[in-house]
Design an enzyme around this catalytic site. Structure first.
Site, mmCIF file in Angstrom:
data_model
loop_
_atom_site.group_PDB
_atom_site.id
_atom_site.type_symbol
_atom_site.label_atom_id
_atom_site.label_comp_id
_atom_site.label_asym_id
_atom_site.label_seq_id
_atom_site.Cartn_x
_atom_site.Cartn_y
_atom_site.Cartn_z
ATOM 1 N N ARG A 1 9.510 56.316 36.612
ATOM 2 C CA ARG A 1 9.888 56.376 38.023
ATOM 3 C C ARG A 1 11.390 56.575 38.187
ATOM 4 O O ARG A 1 11.844 57.212 39.127
ATOM 5 C CB ARG A 1 9.460 55.095 38.740
ATOM 6 C CG ARG A 1 7.972 54.838 38.695
ATOM 7 C CD ARG A 1 7.147 56.032 39.191
ATOM 8 N NE ARG A 1 5.736 55.719 39.288
ATOM 9 C CZ ARG A 1 4.859 55.828 38.286
ATOM 10 N NH1 ARG A 1 5.241 56.245 37.079
ATOM 11 N NH2 ARG A 1 3.592 55.513 38.467
ATOM 12 N N ARG B 1 18.143 30.604 43.721
ATOM 13 C CA ARG B 1 18.693 31.967 43.782
ATOM 14 C C ARG B 1 18.858 32.644 42.423
ATOM 15 O O ARG B 1 19.098 33.843 42.363
ATOM 16 C CB ARG B 1 20.056 31.943 44.487
ATOM 17 C CG ARG B 1 21.103 31.159 43.714
ATOM 18 C CD ARG B 1 22.305 30.786 44.541
ATOM 19 N NE ARG B 1 23.264 30.031 43.738
ATOM 20 C CZ ARG B 1 23.121 28.753 43.392
ATOM 21 N NH1 ARG B 1 22.065 28.057 43.779
ATOM 22 N NH2 ARG B 1 24.017 28.162 42.635
ATOM 23 N N ASP C 1 32.138 33.038 39.010
ATOM 24 C CA ASP C 1 32.219 32.326 40.282
ATOM 25 C C ASP C 1 33.661 31.939 40.598
ATOM 26 O O ASP C 1 33.898 31.043 41.388
ATOM 27 C CB ASP C 1 31.340 31.068 40.222
ATOM 28 C CG ASP C 1 31.746 30.141 39.091
ATOM 29 O OD1 ASP C 1 32.696 30.468 38.345
ATOM 30 O OD2 ASP C 1 31.114 29.075 38.949
ATOM 31 N N ASN C 2 34.636 32.605 39.965
ATOM 32 C CA ASN C 2 36.019 32.199 40.242
ATOM 33 C C ASN C 2 36.988 33.355 40.005
ATOM 34 O O ASN C 2 36.721 34.264 39.224
ATOM 35 C CB ASN C 2 36.391 30.991 39.371
ATOM 36 C CG ASN C 2 36.434 31.353 37.896
ATOM 37 O OD1 ASN C 2 37.459 31.831 37.413
ATOM 38 N ND2 ASN C 2 35.329 31.187 37.189
ATOM 39 N N CYS D 1 42.667 48.574 41.622
ATOM 40 C CA CYS D 1 42.096 47.490 40.818
ATOM 41 C C CYS D 1 42.008 46.228 41.676
ATOM 42 O O CYS D 1 42.386 46.235 42.845
ATOM 43 C CB CYS D 1 42.916 47.273 39.553
ATOM 44 S SG CYS D 1 44.465 46.380 39.802
ATOM 45 N N CYS E 1 45.343 45.236 43.116
ATOM 46 C CA CYS E 1 45.696 46.080 44.274
ATOM 47 C C CYS E 1 45.058 45.500 45.530
ATOM 48 O O CYS E 1 45.672 45.440 46.589
ATOM 49 C CB CYS E 1 45.155 47.499 44.114
ATOM 50 S SG CYS E 1 45.921 48.512 42.855
ATOM 51 N N CYS F 1 30.493 28.445 46.377
ATOM 52 C CA CYS F 1 29.084 28.141 46.622
ATOM 53 C C CYS F 1 28.837 26.634 46.575
ATOM 54 O O CYS F 1 27.878 26.140 47.146
ATOM 55 C CB CYS F 1 28.223 28.821 45.572
ATOM 56 S SG CYS F 1 28.452 30.595 45.573
ATOM 57 N N CYS G 1 51.506 47.676 42.094
ATOM 58 C CA CYS G 1 50.546 46.649 41.653
ATOM 59 C C CYS G 1 50.981 46.028 40.326
ATOM 60 O O CYS G 1 51.344 46.732 39.382
ATOM 61 C CB CYS G 1 49.164 47.289 41.508
ATOM 62 S SG CYS G 1 47.950 46.215 40.728
HETATM 63 ZN ZN ZN Z 1 46.098 47.596 40.787
#
Ligand code: ZN
Length: 352
Positions: free
Chosen positions: A21, A80, A139-140, A180, A183, A198, A255
């Site tokens: 598929r 989740r 998560d950080n 990035c 930036c 969370c 940056c």
């Molecule tokens: Zn950058």
């Protein structure tokens, strides 16, 4: 823990059936499928977004996947985190191990490796090197900036993905071609909205799975050699309000990371040995020691309660704290935000 099968050994017939598929979809086709089978991706963090992305990429036939995660499955994850079940939570199985096991049952013809590790500046090159793409399942922001530094320095693409409450964002970073993460987040008031975690405001299953789907679709384009299909935008969604947004982000000419090439997360600041992780938790990082968890269990048996022990970790309660110790000496202490308390519990139960 590692499970492998040679990704190059597919018979054409089984390939055509298994991925039929996806190959019928004009954007992939047989050529794109062959690229996917020959490709590799490393997923950092296997919570909700990481687990969902890993599932999608393994099913799609990405040939080699590495999953890095420092934590273990708990009952509060199951709402989740789609790769885990109640048995994993009862056994406190490390997420990387539970995920690899589940993923190999889903598709045994790709290579899946689960590593119980905490990504840090010292091991980033070794753990992330040699893969075509890095996916954000963390998560950080400290870890995300570390991944961004690695990706920009080594000129590898990575995909930023984050969600909290009902809201999430994702952006694909291709060093030299796109802005990035620095930036986006270090130069202006852009997108600083994910400081809650969370653990403090909660998170809905639908948003993490939606963000993981967007992240995985970008990954499939990159790994199938369909770069022209990448949307090159910062996409944000809120499944509660129904607000969806896609904006173009400008590269920042000054940056820190992609213009000045100052990789302060990768090089400069050594990671502190004790860091907060989530609500009411402190992590004590590697102490450069290997623990005999079986012996430790025997030694602590009389002093602690709720002991759980597997090949990877030893977890127990010392009221009001929950302590989880890994074989490499790392520990997570729940029930305190105070590094001094964590250090003292560590010294008392594990050893200074
Ligand atoms: Zn950058």
């Amino acid at each position: 823990m590692t499970g492998t099968a040679a990704p190059g050994s597919h018979m054409l017939d089984s390939l055509q059936e298994k991925y039929s598929r996806q190959m019928l979809f004009a954007g992939i086709g047989e050529e794109g499928q062959r690229c996917l089978l020959a490709s590799s991706a490393v997923i950092v963090g296997c919570g909700a977004i990481g687990a969902a992305s890993a599932g999608l990429l393994v099913r799609a036939g990405v040939g080699r996947i590495r999953i890095i995660d420092r934590d273990f499955v708990e009952p509060s994850n199951l709402q989740r985190q789609t790769l885990f079940d109640e048995a994993d939570a009862r056994a406190a199985t490390p997420k990387a191990v539970a995920a690899a096991r589940k993923l190999l049952a889903i598709n045994s013809s790709v290579s899946v490796q689960g590593l119980v590790e905490d990504l840090n500046p010292r091991n980033a090159g070794e753990l992330l090197g040699g893969f075509d793409l890095v996916l954000d399942g963390t998560d950080n922001f400290e870890t995300r900036f570390l991944i961004n530094d690695f990706a920009v320095q080594s000129n590898r693409p990575w995909i930023y993905a984050a969600a909290v409450a009902s809201y999430g964002v994702t952006m694909t970073v291709r060093p030299g071609l796109t802005p990035c993460l620095a930036c986006l987040l270090e130069s202006s008031s852009n997108g600083q909205g994910l400081e809650e975690t969370c653990d403090t405001v909660g998170v809905l299953g639908p948003i993490v799975n939606l963000i993981a789907s967007l992240e995985s679709a970008e990954a499939l384009k990159l790994l199938a050699g369909r770069e022209q299909a990448l949307h090159n935008r910062l996409v944000s969604c809120d499944v509660w309000s129904g607000h969806f947004q896609s904006v173009s982000v400008a590269q920042n000419g000054s940056c820190r990371a992609c213009a000045r090439r100052e990789f302060s997360y990768l090089n400069g600041q050594a990671q502190p040995h004790v860091t907060l992780c989530g609500r009411d938790s402190v992590q004590i990082h590697e102490r450069g020691r290997t623990l005999d968890l079986g012996a430790l269990r025997g030694r602590l048996a009389a002093a602690v309660s709720d002991v759980r022990h597997n090949d990877f970790l030893l977890s127990f309660r010392v009221e009001p704290y929950q302590m989880t110790v890994f074989a490499d000496g790392r520990a997570i202490l729940k029930g305190t935000k105070d590094p001094a308390v964590a250090r003292s519990l560590y010294a008392r139960y594990i050893g200074a």
